[in-house]
Structure formats: structure tokens, C-alpha cells
Design a protein around this motif. Structure first.
Motif, short mmCIF file in Angstrom:
data_model
loop_
_atom_site.label_atom_id
_atom_site.label_comp_id
_atom_site.label_asym_id
_atom_site.label_seq_id
_atom_site.Cartn_x
_atom_site.Cartn_y
_atom_site.Cartn_z
N LEU A 89 -24.25 -2.84 1.26
CA LEU A 89 -24.12 -2.48 2.66
C LEU A 89 -25.21 -3.21 3.44
O LEU A 89 -26.37 -3.20 3.05
CB LEU A 89 -24.30 -0.96 2.81
N ASP A 90 -24.80 -3.84 4.54
CA ASP A 90 -25.77 -4.45 5.45
C ASP A 90 -25.98 -3.45 6.59
O ASP A 90 -25.15 -3.34 7.49
CB ASP A 90 -25.24 -5.80 5.98
N PHE A 91 -27.06 -2.69 6.47
CA PHE A 91 -27.33 -1.58 7.39
C PHE A 91 -28.12 -2.11 8.60
O PHE A 91 -29.21 -2.64 8.45
CB PHE A 91 -28.14 -0.51 6.66
N GLY A 92 -27.52 -1.98 9.79
CA GLY A 92 -28.16 -2.51 11.00
C GLY A 92 -27.98 -4.02 11.08
O GLY A 92 -28.92 -4.76 11.36
N CYS A 93 -26.73 -4.45 10.82
CA CYS A 93 -26.47 -5.89 10.69
C CYS A 93 -26.55 -6.63 12.01
O CYS A 93 -26.65 -7.86 12.03
CB CYS A 93 -25.10 -6.10 10.05
N GLY A 94 -26.48 -5.92 13.14
CA GLY A 94 -26.56 -6.60 14.44
C GLY A 94 -25.24 -7.24 14.82
O GLY A 94 -24.23 -7.05 14.16
N PRO A 95 -25.23 -8.01 15.91
CA PRO A 95 -23.98 -8.55 16.45
C PRO A 95 -23.36 -9.66 15.60
O PRO A 95 -22.15 -9.81 15.57
CB PRO A 95 -24.38 -9.10 17.82
N ILE A 131 -28.36 -1.95 -0.77
CA ILE A 131 -28.33 -1.83 0.69
C ILE A 131 -29.45 -2.71 1.24
O ILE A 131 -30.56 -2.72 0.69
CB ILE A 131 -28.55 -0.36 1.13
N CYS A 132 -29.14 -3.45 2.30
CA CYS A 132 -30.16 -4.29 2.94
C CYS A 132 -30.37 -3.81 4.36
O CYS A 132 -29.41 -3.46 5.06
CB CYS A 132 -29.71 -5.74 3.00
N ALA A 133 -31.61 -3.78 4.77
CA ALA A 133 -31.95 -3.47 6.17
C ALA A 133 -33.00 -4.50 6.60
O ALA A 133 -34.18 -4.36 6.28
CB ALA A 133 -32.50 -2.06 6.27
#
Ligand SMILES: [Zn+2]
Length: 217
Positions: A89-95, A131-133
Motif C-alpha cells: 500500500l502506498d499510504f499518502g501517495c499524493g496526486p 506499506i510505504c509512507a
């Protein structure tokens, strides 16, 4: 000094034992004595509209070589530790999600979540191998709740990879470009991450100055 701020509590560990770390022209920064998180009280936050407008300016192009290189400081050590075909999961991936594109090129599929751009709350009911943030945790409004959610979504032996710049000391903090971004409201020290590792029963590896990997036991 400590009693003056007792209307506040630490947004990460809820301690009321706080001191004033810095006051500058625009904001105050309180430090939790227990977990060492430095945070900006809510009163000084941008409105949601202004916060969103600031993020809209950060268009991260997944094909930009410099940006890929920046993200590879997290993706490379993470890939060394991941099994084949693991799901993340890319948490807070942005636009403009870039990390997920890079990880997918390495055979690891990633879901996307971002409260402004990919607001899909179904991710919170899923389990992930990793998970990446990246450049996310400094923006969190409620890190207590949000870190609990991240570790809950992580499978046993799963990896949580964080990229954020770490607080060194008061002197460095005062001159730090990182605090000039008004969307940055939480600042973590090494001991803040050690607190998180203990709380969520994870091992921690500081793989670079601003890259932290947790391995959930
Ligand atoms: Zn705290």
C-alpha cells in the motif's frame, strides 16, 4: 513552562507532559517529553482548502529521474527484504503516485491511498505485506490513530517503510527548511520511532538519515 501547555496533549502518545520547543514568527512547536514528537498545535494548521492547494503544487511525475532516485532510497532497501509478488500500500501517495509504478516494475503490486487524491477507505480493511509512507508522516493530523491503522493493516512479518526528515536538536530545528512548509505539523526524532517500534511490537532499522523500516513481529 510545562504547566502552560497543559491544555494540549501529544497527538502521538497522548502524554500531557510537553514543553515549548520553539516559537517562531508563524507557529509554536511543542515537544512531548515522553515520545519526543515535536508538533504544531491545531490552532496553527492551514485550513483543509489551503492544505490541499499546497499539495496540488507538488505534482510528482513518476517518470522524473530525480524523483525516482529520491524514492529509490526507500524502495531499494525495501525490495531487498520483500518476497516475490508481495502486495503493498502506498499510504499518502499524493496526486501523482510514483513509488507504486516503480514497485510494480519490480513485480510488487500496490494499492493507493491518499485522503485528498485517492480517498478509498476500503484499504483500511485489508492486510498488506508492506506499506510505504514517503514524505507523509510529517503531515498527519492524528498520528496516534494513523500509526495504529498502519500497523493494523500490516501482516505479521510485514514491512512499514517511512521517509521523513528527523529532528536533530533545537539549534538545527530553528534553521531547518522543513519547518517552513506550513503543511508540516509533526516532526519525529530517532527516539520517537523507537517509541513506535516498542508500542507496535516491531523491529526498527534506520537505513538512512531519513529512511526508517519497521518489521512487524
Ligand atoms: Zn508523545
Amino acid at each position: 513552562m510545562k504547566t502552560k501547555y497543559n491544555e494540549f496533549h501529544c497527538p502521538l502518545c497522548t502524554s500531557k507532559n510537553l514543553d515549548l520547543f520553539l516559537e517562531d514568527k508563524t507557529r509554536i512547536y511543542l515537544r512531548c517529553i515522553f515520545c519526543k514528537l515535536v508538533f504544531v498545535p491545531r490552532h496553527y494548521w492551514l485550513s483543509p482548502e489551503d492544505e490541499r492547494a499546497t499539495y496540488d503544487l507538488h505534482e510528482n511525475d513518476p517518470l522524473n529521474q530525480g524523483y525516482r532516485q529520491f524514492l529509490s532510497r526507500l524502495s531499494a532497501p525495501l525490495l531487498e527484504r520483500l518476497g516475490l509478488k508481495q502486495k503493498g500500500l502506498d499510504f499518502g501517495c499524493g496526486p501523482g503516485p510514483a513509488l507504486s509504478v516503480m514497485m510494480e516494475q519490480q513485480g510488487r503490486q500496490m494499492d493507493l491511498y491518499d485522503p485528498f487524491y485517492y480517498n478509498d477507505p476500503s484499504v483500511f480493511d485489508k492486510k498488506y505485506d508492506f506499506i510505504c509512507a514517503t514524505e507523509v508522516v510529517e503531515h498527519l493530523h492524528n498520528p496516534n490513530k494513523e500509526f495504529a491503522a498502519l500497523f493494523k493493516m500490516l501482516r505479521q512479518n510485514g514491512w512499514l517503510g517511512i521517509m521523513t526528515k528527523l529532528v536533530i536538536d533545537e539549534n538545527a530545528f530553528k534553521k531547518w527548511h522543513y519547518i517552513r512548509d506550513m503543511t508540516h505539523i509533526c516532526f519525529y526524532g530517532r527516539s520517537t520511532f523507537e517509541y513506535l517500534a516498542q508500542r507496535f511490537n516491531a523491529e526498527i532499522d534506520f537505513v538512512a538519515n531519513d529512511v526508517i523500516l519497521f518489521n512487524k513481529k
